[in-house]
Scaffold this motif. Sequence first.
Motif, PDB file in Angstrom:
ATOM      1  N   ASP A  60       0.833  -1.209   0.000  1.00  0.00           N
ATOM      2  CA  ASP A  60       0.000   0.000   0.000  1.00  0.00           C
ATOM      3  C   ASP A  60       0.864   1.254   0.000  1.00  0.00           C
ATOM      4  O   ASP A  60       2.009   1.228   0.466  1.00  0.00           O
ATOM      5  N   ASP A  86      -8.107   1.039   0.599  1.00  0.00           N
ATOM      6  CA  ASP A  86      -7.501   0.608   1.859  1.00  0.00           C
ATOM      7  C   ASP A  86      -7.478  -0.919   1.946  1.00  0.00           C
ATOM      8  O   ASP A  86      -8.486  -1.575   1.683  1.00  0.00           O
ATOM      9  N   LEU A  88      -6.689  -2.762   4.799  1.00  0.00           N
ATOM     10  CA  LEU A  88      -6.971  -3.289   6.136  1.00  0.00           C
ATOM     11  C   LEU A  88      -8.452  -3.614   6.329  1.00  0.00           C
ATOM     12  O   LEU A  88      -8.803  -4.635   6.937  1.00  0.00           O
ATOM     13  N   SER A 107       0.821  -0.662   6.507  1.00  0.00           N
ATOM     14  CA  SER A 107       0.377   0.632   7.025  1.00  0.00           C
ATOM     15  C   SER A 107       1.574   1.368   7.601  1.00  0.00           C
ATOM     16  O   SER A 107       2.514   0.756   8.087  1.00  0.00           O
ATOM     17  N   GLN A 111      -0.557   7.089   9.245  1.00  0.00           N
ATOM     18  CA  GLN A 111      -1.940   6.880   8.851  1.00  0.00           C
ATOM     19  C   GLN A 111      -2.965   6.938   9.982  1.00  0.00           C
ATOM     20  O   GLN A 111      -4.091   7.359   9.767  1.00  0.00           O
ATOM     21  N   GLN A 112      -2.578   6.503  11.169  1.00  0.00           N
ATOM     22  CA  GLN A 112      -3.554   6.437  12.256  1.00  0.00           C
ATOM     23  C   GLN A 112      -2.867   6.663  13.590  1.00  0.00           C
ATOM     24  O   GLN A 112      -1.759   6.171  13.801  1.00  0.00           O
ATOM     25  N   PHE A 117      -5.251   2.448  15.713  1.00  0.00           N
ATOM     26  CA  PHE A 117      -4.628   1.407  14.888  1.00  0.00           C
ATOM     27  C   PHE A 117      -4.521   0.101  15.667  1.00  0.00           C
ATOM     28  O   PHE A 117      -4.882  -0.976  15.175  1.00  0.00           O
ATOM     29  N   TRP A 134       1.284  -7.434   9.889  1.00  0.00           N
ATOM     30  CA  TRP A 134       1.385  -6.016   9.543  1.00  0.00           C
ATOM     31  C   TRP A 134       2.752  -5.749   8.937  1.00  0.00           C
ATOM     32  O   TRP A 134       3.767  -6.040   9.572  1.00  0.00           O
TER      33      TRP A 134
ATOM     34  N   ASN B 116      -7.138   9.055   5.931  1.00  0.00           N
ATOM     35  CA  ASN B 116      -7.204   7.606   6.132  1.00  0.00           C
ATOM     36  C   ASN B 116      -8.629   7.144   6.378  1.00  0.00           C
ATOM     37  O   ASN B 116      -9.071   6.119   5.859  1.00  0.00           O
ATOM     38  N   GLN B 120     -10.769   4.421   4.217  1.00  0.00           N
ATOM     39  CA  GLN B 120     -11.342   3.194   4.775  1.00  0.00           C
ATOM     40  C   GLN B 120     -12.847   3.123   4.486  1.00  0.00           C
ATOM     41  O   GLN B 120     -13.371   2.079   4.089  1.00  0.00           O
TER      42      GLN B 120
END
Lengths: 468, 468
Positions: A60, A86, A88, A107, A111-112, A117, A134, B116, B120
């Motif tokens: 990604d 996305d 995930l 990821s 991103q989070q 996350f 991951w 993000n 998603q």
Amino acid sequence: MPQPRPLTFAAFVMNTASHITHGLWRQPHGEQLRHSELDLWVDLAKTLDRGGFEAIFFADVVGLYGDFRGGWDHHVELGLQIPSNDPLVILSALASHTEHLGLAFTSAPIQQPPFNFARQVATLDHASGGRIAWNVVTNALENGARNFGLDGLTEHDERYRWADEYLDVLYKLWEGSWDEGALLQDRASGRHADPSRIHKIHHESERYRVEGPFLVAPSPQRTPLIFQAGSSPVGRAFAARHAEAQFIQSPDPDGARRLIDDTRRLAQEHGRHPDDLRFFQGLSFVVGSTEEEARRRAEELDGQIDVAGQIAHLGGGVGADLGDLSHDAPIDEIETEGVRSILQWIAEGVPHRRPTVGDIAVFNAQRSRVVGTPEQIADRLAAWRDAGVDGVNVINATIPGSYVEFVDHVLPTLRTRGLAAPAPEPGSPAKTLRGRLFGTDRLSDRHPAARYRGAFTPQSAPTSIAAD
Amino acid sequence: MPQPRPLTFAAFVMNTASHITHGLWRQPHGEQLRHSELDLWVDLAKTLDRGGFEAIFFADVVGLYGDFRGGWDHHVELGLQIPSNDPLVILSALASHTEHLGLAFTSAPIQQPPFNFARQVATLDHASGGRIAWNVVTNALENGARNFGLDGLTEHDERYRWADEYLDVLYKLWEGSWDEGALLQDRASGRHADPSRIHKIHHESERYRVEGPFLVAPSPQRTPLIFQAGSSPVGRAFAARHAEAQFIQSPDPDGARRLIDDTRRLAQEHGRHPDDLRFFQGLSFVVGSTEEEARRRAEELDGQIDVAGQIAHLGGGVGADLGDLSHDAPIDEIETEGVRSILQWIAEGVPHRRPTVGDIAVFNAQRSRVVGTPEQIADRLAAWRDAGVDGVNVINATIPGSYVEFVDHVLPTLRTRGLAAPAPEPGSPAKTLRGRLFGTDRLSDRHPAARYRGAFTPQSAPTSIAAD
């Protein structure tokens, strides 16, 4: 002499139409154009699961590659990883339709926030019975940084310090916040969990403050299997500390051997065991019932490669706009020294005396390709295995075609040679992904995350609060 | 006179063991303890889909409720929304096992950067064929704020300004970044998309800078169906601007009528049509084949309610530790004025002359409960519908039991009375959730997000780049 370990296989995909080799989405039998449809991925996951692949691995990015011919119009025309969805959030669907397949996604810390996350990943690890991996990346794209509030790309080594800090928070949440045995769910007593075994983490560091406790009870793996793909010195040191599997893209088995030996040594320096890290080489395959047929199919594929797309991707990844270079220009004639030296570095191994920009771009798509009969492919894979490679990340020309072919026509031959393990029987007890690769559900005690196990437990905690 | 519109039904759940009425997880036939297992939710979603429910609606929080008896030990013992798992990442599994069911989740701006989050959600909207709804909340928990790097809770009205800003970015990404017709996927010409129809958004505001372009091509709904549940003046104004559906918890149909009329008026003041907003009342049901049986079952349920849990939840939600109050203390004897006035406000409608803390806590679990035969339930729902309610968020006592019962024993009677629409035939063409509720896949032109349609299109954009 012990039988060498069979190789492990992962499907290397991205939730986009044109991932690595551009132009191939135009093939009539390629279905990667349907990447927004859940069924494409569910059906592929079922094929991989039945075929005995250990994982599906989603690459990604979260932004555009760098400019080509001064902008990003060509990226859009080519479909060069735009649009991309996305990875995930589709994994729970894949989990619900498979029994054994590992589910790996990519990821970046950008991103989070770590708390969200960690919760998403732990929820998925529960939902899949512990099959989540991951791939930790640090966003390397300028536009990606600017999609997340930054002025531009964070400096390379600083990105790894950031990732270190991010992982530190996650490890505390996944490994430290809940002790073993905290969840009781005791209908008779009415005690749902034991407060003496659940802890706030009170994390404070440069970028993150997270109080906790973690909201998700320990999932089968707690920390998902950690993949990493960094090839710089800092990236490899990061992998040596954190990764359980490293995705490599070596030009040949000898290169892989050197890289693997080096990284295993680094891992030992960080207190880990050389075998705590597994190495997946990225390879694509063109299969034929004869060598001639395979070669003809490979030539057909070559004819479908969009050379401009390969150049755009190559330059966009290294931060140089190669759009004004003629495809036919020998790279030793390129005037800008930075661009020339990057291309010369990439060109290592290109079988041309004076490779051109176009040669390199196309070679980049071909260099990891194995062409031949299943027996010839087995021979080549034996060489990779003998160099210390543990697994193969199988790159596709078409989705799902490349994987259907690999499952039906290559894996059976690999199994007769001991190069692939038998596929798990449908209905046989499912393992976690870590259990399948390492024989244990939880991170090794030698992993840096292990230091947080029990770290937040007060020394003399009460075992129960007073009854009402 | 036109036939009144049938009511719409959503299942109101949370990915946790003890959501609203505490103690009920102890029931032997309740399976909510299995909330970490995907199958619980997949099976429930199938039941709802076959039964003609319009949606499953996941509530969520990202932290502990406020203290009870000086800490959070009781929260853990009771299972009071801890552990809780992320709702968003399990939706693709539910999508893959259902045809028509809407999939609504809760998230607050604090949880994810907008880029993000937008990706998603758009990925899920694609994966589900346009069945995603988002319940926009602003985290109201101190611990939730401290899990995301803040010192403590952001002030109430400021949280809504933050949410406004967050939505602004999302609307630009979902509605503005990609024009209609941008995606070509033309195998013959090799043009994957049209760069003149895809735009950076260059968003800059107090909290967010997002360059774009959005990475996901327009999903069936683009913006997911927007749910909101705010009841404060600022929250209702926010709903009037943004929401397409509002979740309300009125004590009776008259209260619902006043709230609905007020909010529809507010929506009109914001340039929207009164019918652009739909109202879902939260209700639970205890069904019997006779009224007597239903009453007996309701009494049994009352006996299982954990009164301390109700008090902990009540106080933890309003920011007052009620742990030291005796359950039997009449609330008019409470000395702290703030606590007393909150409880007196909540106590409105409690059928006791001098309600105690315990009375209120339990009544809070009972006040939205409808007890009776299917025919009696139909009568009560007719009264809610006549008050202007569009749908019901069905609260459960057990998962999946409460929903199986509702589907099998209540909905058939509601259908004979025109209070529920027939369930879609299996295999009949699936609609988007917005299409099912409003007859249109995309947000109304009157919605504030509509201003971004075409807003980033240059006036004289080229329609194609030069061919190579």
